[in-house]
Design an enzyme around this catalytic site. Structure first.
Site, mmCIF file in Angstrom:
data_model
loop_
_atom_site.group_PDB
_atom_site.id
_atom_site.type_symbol
_atom_site.label_atom_id
_atom_site.label_comp_id
_atom_site.label_asym_id
_atom_site.label_seq_id
_atom_site.Cartn_x
_atom_site.Cartn_y
_atom_site.Cartn_z
ATOM 1 C CB SER A 176 -0.886 0.017 1.244
ATOM 2 O OG SER A 176 -1.406 1.333 1.399
ATOM 3 C CG HIS A 201 -3.799 -1.696 -1.736
ATOM 4 N ND1 HIS A 201 -4.924 -2.421 -2.090
ATOM 5 C CD2 HIS A 201 -4.158 -0.961 -0.649
ATOM 6 C CE1 HIS A 201 -5.910 -2.146 -1.234
ATOM 7 N NE2 HIS A 201 -5.479 -1.252 -0.361
ATOM 8 C CG ASP A 231 -5.121 2.152 0.940
ATOM 9 O OD1 ASP A 231 -6.065 1.353 0.824
ATOM 10 O OD2 ASP A 231 -3.991 1.833 1.345
ATOM 11 C CG MET A 257 -8.442 6.779 2.634
ATOM 12 S SD MET A 257 -7.650 6.740 4.242
ATOM 13 C CE MET A 257 -6.674 5.236 4.091
ATOM 14 C CG HIS A 270 -9.207 -0.185 -0.426
ATOM 15 N ND1 HIS A 270 -8.583 -0.420 0.786
ATOM 16 C CD2 HIS A 270 -10.541 -0.247 -0.171
ATOM 17 C CE1 HIS A 270 -9.500 -0.609 1.723
ATOM 18 N NE2 HIS A 270 -10.692 -0.505 1.176
ATOM 19 C CG MET A 308 -11.308 2.787 2.274
ATOM 20 S SD MET A 308 -9.717 2.736 3.103
ATOM 21 C CE MET A 308 -8.644 2.930 1.689
ATOM 22 C CG MET A 332 -11.531 -3.512 5.134
ATOM 23 S SD MET A 332 -10.073 -2.948 4.250
ATOM 24 C CE MET A 332 -9.177 -2.025 5.511
ATOM 25 C CG ASP A 363 -6.017 -3.112 3.158
ATOM 26 O OD1 ASP A 363 -4.992 -2.815 3.781
ATOM 27 O OD2 ASP A 363 -6.643 -2.298 2.424
HETATM 28 C C1 DX5 Z 1 -6.259 1.109 5.682
HETATM 29 C C2 DX5 Z 1 -5.794 0.867 4.267
HETATM 30 C C3 DX5 Z 1 -4.649 -0.045 4.177
HETATM 31 C C4 DX5 Z 1 -3.422 0.392 4.909
HETATM 32 C C5 DX5 Z 1 -2.712 -0.824 5.387
HETATM 33 O O1 DX5 Z 1 -7.421 1.845 5.677
HETATM 34 O O2 DX5 Z 1 -6.842 0.342 3.480
HETATM 35 O O3 DX5 Z 1 -4.355 -0.395 2.831
HETATM 36 O O4 DX5 Z 1 -2.552 1.170 4.150
HETATM 37 O O5 DX5 Z 1 -1.651 -0.420 6.177
HETATM 38 P P1 DX5 Z 1 -0.890 -1.403 7.147
HETATM 39 O O6 DX5 Z 1 -0.359 -2.533 6.326
HETATM 40 O O7 DX5 Z 1 0.183 -0.524 7.696
HETATM 41 O O8 DX5 Z 1 -1.869 -1.856 8.187
HETATM 42 ZN ZN ZN Z 2 -6.383 -0.543 1.429
#
Ligand code: DX5
Ligand code: ZN
Length: 226
Positions: A12, A37, A39, A41, A70, A72, A141, A176
């Protein structure tokens, strides 16, 4: 993208240097990442804000493997075309993002991407029962989404239920949150094939010490392979 259930590591880039995404992406791929990956948000569905379609489009130029986005965010549907245009290979929406996840997954596929559906820790496996024919991946998750570096929540029973429900369909199971050499074997044994890892991949490394990313990914693979 061809389908197989071999182990895939998807670092990520939430844990990368935000001022240097191009070199960071190239570094993790050079060091053996299978997917990248991303993320996304929105500060509404989750209490954190990252990047939108123009940034993701800029990342695309550096990704030679699979760009795994991904989302969110809520709502999702209005942004699907923008992420297709940005070059996402896999686009994952949360089942909790509403209002009509089945329609969302159909819409993602309709514009040529693979469709993922994500389950928050508080959402049962059964929420995807009627989505498995319109999904290419279920993301379980193992933290509440929003931040990297959180403690792993044990969702192995849920992963195993999802694996049973999938049967012989060509649907990946991604995990994840808090994935590292200690937790990775648990989730793979339960049925996961795509492991997202942020802190466990980027920890201790940098674009100038990228071999550390490689060592971190090899440590995860070695732990899984026993
Ligand atoms: C959390 C994200 C993850 C995050 C994982 O909301 O979706 O992808 O970056 O990070 P680690 O591996 O540090 O838990
Ligand atoms: Zn993620």
């Amino acid at each position: 993208m061809t389908f197989d259930r071999s182990l895939k590591i998807a670092p990520s880039i939430l844990s990368a240097d935000f001022a240097d995404f191009g070199r960071e992406i190239r570094a993790i791929e050079d060091q053996g990442a299978d997917w990248v990956h991303v993320d996304v948000m929105d500060g509404h569905f989750v209490p954190n804000l990252t990047f939108g379609p123009p940034a993701v489009k800029a990342f695309r130029k550096h990704v030679t493997t699979v760009m795994d986005v991904h989302l969110m965010i809520s709502p999702v549907d209005a942004y699907i075309d923008a992420y297709a245009e940005a070059g996402a290979d896999m686009l994952t929406a949360h089942v909790e993002a509403g209002p009509h996840i089945h329609r969302t997954l159909q819409a993602i596929r309709a514009v040529g991407m693979k469709a993922g559906v994500a389950l928050n820790p508080g959402t049962p496996a059964e929420a995807v029962t009627d989505l498995l024919d319109v999904a290419d991946m279920v993301l379980v998750m193992t933290v509440n989404p929003g931040f990297g570096g959180q403690k792993f929540l044990d969702m192995t029973a849920k992963i195993a239920r999802v694996r049973d429900m999938i049967g012989d369909r060509e649907v990946h199971i991604q995990v994840d949150g808090g994935v590292d050499p200690t937790t990775a074997p648990l989730v793979v044994a339960a049925g996961a094939d795509v492991l997202v890892a942020g802190s466990a991949v980027f920890r201790g490394g940098s674009v100038d010490a990228a071999h550390v990313y490689g060592e971190n990914m090899r440590a995860i693979r070695a732990a899984v392979q026993g």
